[in-house]
Scaffold this motif. Structure first.
Motif, mmCIF file in Angstrom:
data_model
loop_
_atom_site.group_PDB
_atom_site.id
_atom_site.type_symbol
_atom_site.label_atom_id
_atom_site.label_comp_id
_atom_site.label_asym_id
_atom_site.label_seq_id
_atom_site.Cartn_x
_atom_site.Cartn_y
_atom_site.Cartn_z
ATOM 1 N N VAL A 82 39.694 47.655 50.768
ATOM 2 C CA VAL A 82 38.817 47.138 49.712
ATOM 3 C C VAL A 82 37.644 46.448 50.384
ATOM 4 N N ARG A 83 36.440 46.964 50.127
ATOM 5 C CA ARG A 83 35.266 46.460 50.827
ATOM 6 C C ARG A 83 34.080 46.364 49.877
ATOM 7 N N ALA A 84 33.069 45.632 50.307
ATOM 8 C CA ALA A 84 31.823 45.525 49.562
ATOM 9 C C ALA A 84 30.882 46.656 49.975
ATOM 10 N N PRO A 85 29.825 46.899 49.196
ATOM 11 C CA PRO A 85 28.898 47.991 49.537
ATOM 12 C C PRO A 85 28.255 47.849 50.911
ATOM 13 N N PHE A 86 28.155 46.631 51.410
ATOM 14 C CA PHE A 86 27.472 46.415 52.693
ATOM 15 C C PHE A 86 28.431 46.517 53.883
ATOM 16 N N HIS A 87 29.721 46.789 53.631
ATOM 17 C CA HIS A 87 30.670 47.010 54.721
ATOM 18 C C HIS A 87 30.728 48.501 55.073
ATOM 19 N N ASP A 96 39.826 54.177 49.890
ATOM 20 C CA ASP A 96 38.679 53.356 50.293
ATOM 21 C C ASP A 96 37.931 52.926 49.033
ATOM 22 N N LEU A 97 38.091 51.662 48.638
ATOM 23 C CA LEU A 97 37.498 51.150 47.410
ATOM 24 C C LEU A 97 36.284 50.283 47.730
ATOM 25 N N VAL A 98 35.183 50.565 47.036
ATOM 26 C CA VAL A 98 33.971 49.772 47.208
ATOM 27 C C VAL A 98 33.813 48.887 45.972
ATOM 28 N N ILE A 99 33.955 47.586 46.158
ATOM 29 C CA ILE A 99 33.943 46.639 45.047
ATOM 30 C C ILE A 99 32.894 45.568 45.278
ATOM 31 N N GLU A 100 31.990 45.422 44.308
ATOM 32 C CA GLU A 100 31.029 44.318 44.344
ATOM 33 C C GLU A 100 31.423 43.351 43.226
ATOM 34 N N PRO A 101 32.072 42.235 43.571
ATOM 35 C CA PRO A 101 32.679 41.392 42.547
ATOM 36 C C PRO A 101 31.705 40.624 41.666
ATOM 37 N N LYS A 102 30.541 40.259 42.181
ATOM 38 C CA LYS A 102 29.602 39.443 41.404
ATOM 39 C C LYS A 102 30.342 38.254 40.807
ATOM 40 N N MET A 103 30.379 38.126 39.457
ATOM 41 C CA MET A 103 31.044 36.976 38.854
ATOM 42 C C MET A 103 32.450 37.294 38.384
#
Length: 279
Positions: free
Chosen positions: A99-104, A112-119
């Motif tokens: 589980v990673r952010a778009p910048f990883h 492979d999950l791309v998660i941007e959690p924000k709020m």
């Protein structure tokens, strides 16, 4: 014109369960985003919404069980985004789910999950989400009609689709979770997830093979009858969002409604339960 935020940086000792209580209380005061770290948590509120002296009435800050200190800084929205990016490290669950952010950087993980959690809540960092990911990795969900209730970032719904579940309903009562889920679903190329904004009232007349509910004890207990009514014969219910001490209350509610406990997980005093609806 960018929105001005105040960042409150709390050091908390011991960190749990004080940090969770603190976040819950701050959310009632219009704090809208939180970034946990090794020492505690940073909480952010729009400057125009902050009421001077509002923190003095927080129960957790008056408790003798914890030592909590904080500093305040004034920041703009761009810097706030940078703040969570610096604190969001990728995680690996069971060696196969990344589980990673778009910048990883992308890895060769099976999932492979791309998660941007924000709020929104739910990156896999928190114990409850981590255990729910473990449950999904251990469970054959191929072709199961699935509900992700209180979906947050939709990380669990996304993993369920990657493992072959479909169709999937992802529901959250918070507008920012609804919007964030839509973004993350698109980011991961999902095709079988429908996102809705609302609560358990949306479930009338529906049925599922798998229900995922990572919320909190009180909401789970309040909505358990609805979940069980929606669960098909031999359907699975995955629960988390509560402490180990809460297990007897959840188990009593589930077993009274005909569910059978399949597996129990514990992680740093948090718990997760897996049930099946026999018959």
């Amino acid at each position: 014109m960018s929105t001005i935020y105040l960042g409150f940086h709390f050091t908390v000792e011991p960190k749990e369960p004080a940090t969770e209580i603190l976040i819950a209380e701050l959310a009632e005061l219009d704090f809208e985003s939180f970034v946990e770290n090794e020492d505690g948590v940073s909480a952010y509120i729009q400057k125009e919404l902050y009421r001077e002296g509002s923190l003095k009435d927080l129960y957790i800050l008056q408790s003798d069980e914890f030592t909590i200190d904080y500093t305040i800084e004034e920041i703009d929205q761009v810097n706030w985004n940078e703040a969570w990016e610096k604190n969001f490290e990728p995680i690996v669950v069971e060696g196969i789910c990344h589980v990673r952010a778009p910048f990883h950087d992308k890895t060769d993980a099976v999932y492979d999950l791309v998660i941007e959690p924000k709020m929104s809540f739910g990156t896999g960092h928190h114990e409850t989400t981590h255990m729910m990911i473990q449950h999904l990795l251990e469970t054959n969900v191929e072709g199961l009609k699935t509900l992700d209730m209180g979906c947050g970032t939709a990380v669990l719904a996304i993993l369920a689709e990657m493992k072959g579940a479909h169709p999937i309903d992802a529901i959250d009562i918070d507008d920012w979770c609804y919007l964030n889920s839509l973004e993350n679903i698109a980011r991961n190329g999902c095709q079988y997830i429908t996102v809705e904004e609302g609560d358990a009232a949306l479930l009338a007349g529906r049925s599922y093979d798998l229900i995922i509910a990572n919320i909190n004890r009180n909401i789970l207990l309040n909505d358990m009858e609805t979940y069980v009514a929606c669960l098909r014969s031999n359907g699975l219910l995955l629960l988390s969002g509560f402490y180990v001490d809460d297990i007897p209350y959840l188990d009593k509610s589930c077993t009274e409604k005909g569910l059978e406990l399949v597996k129990q997980k514990e992680r740093n005093n948090w718990a997760s339960l897996k049930y099946i609806k026999k018959g």
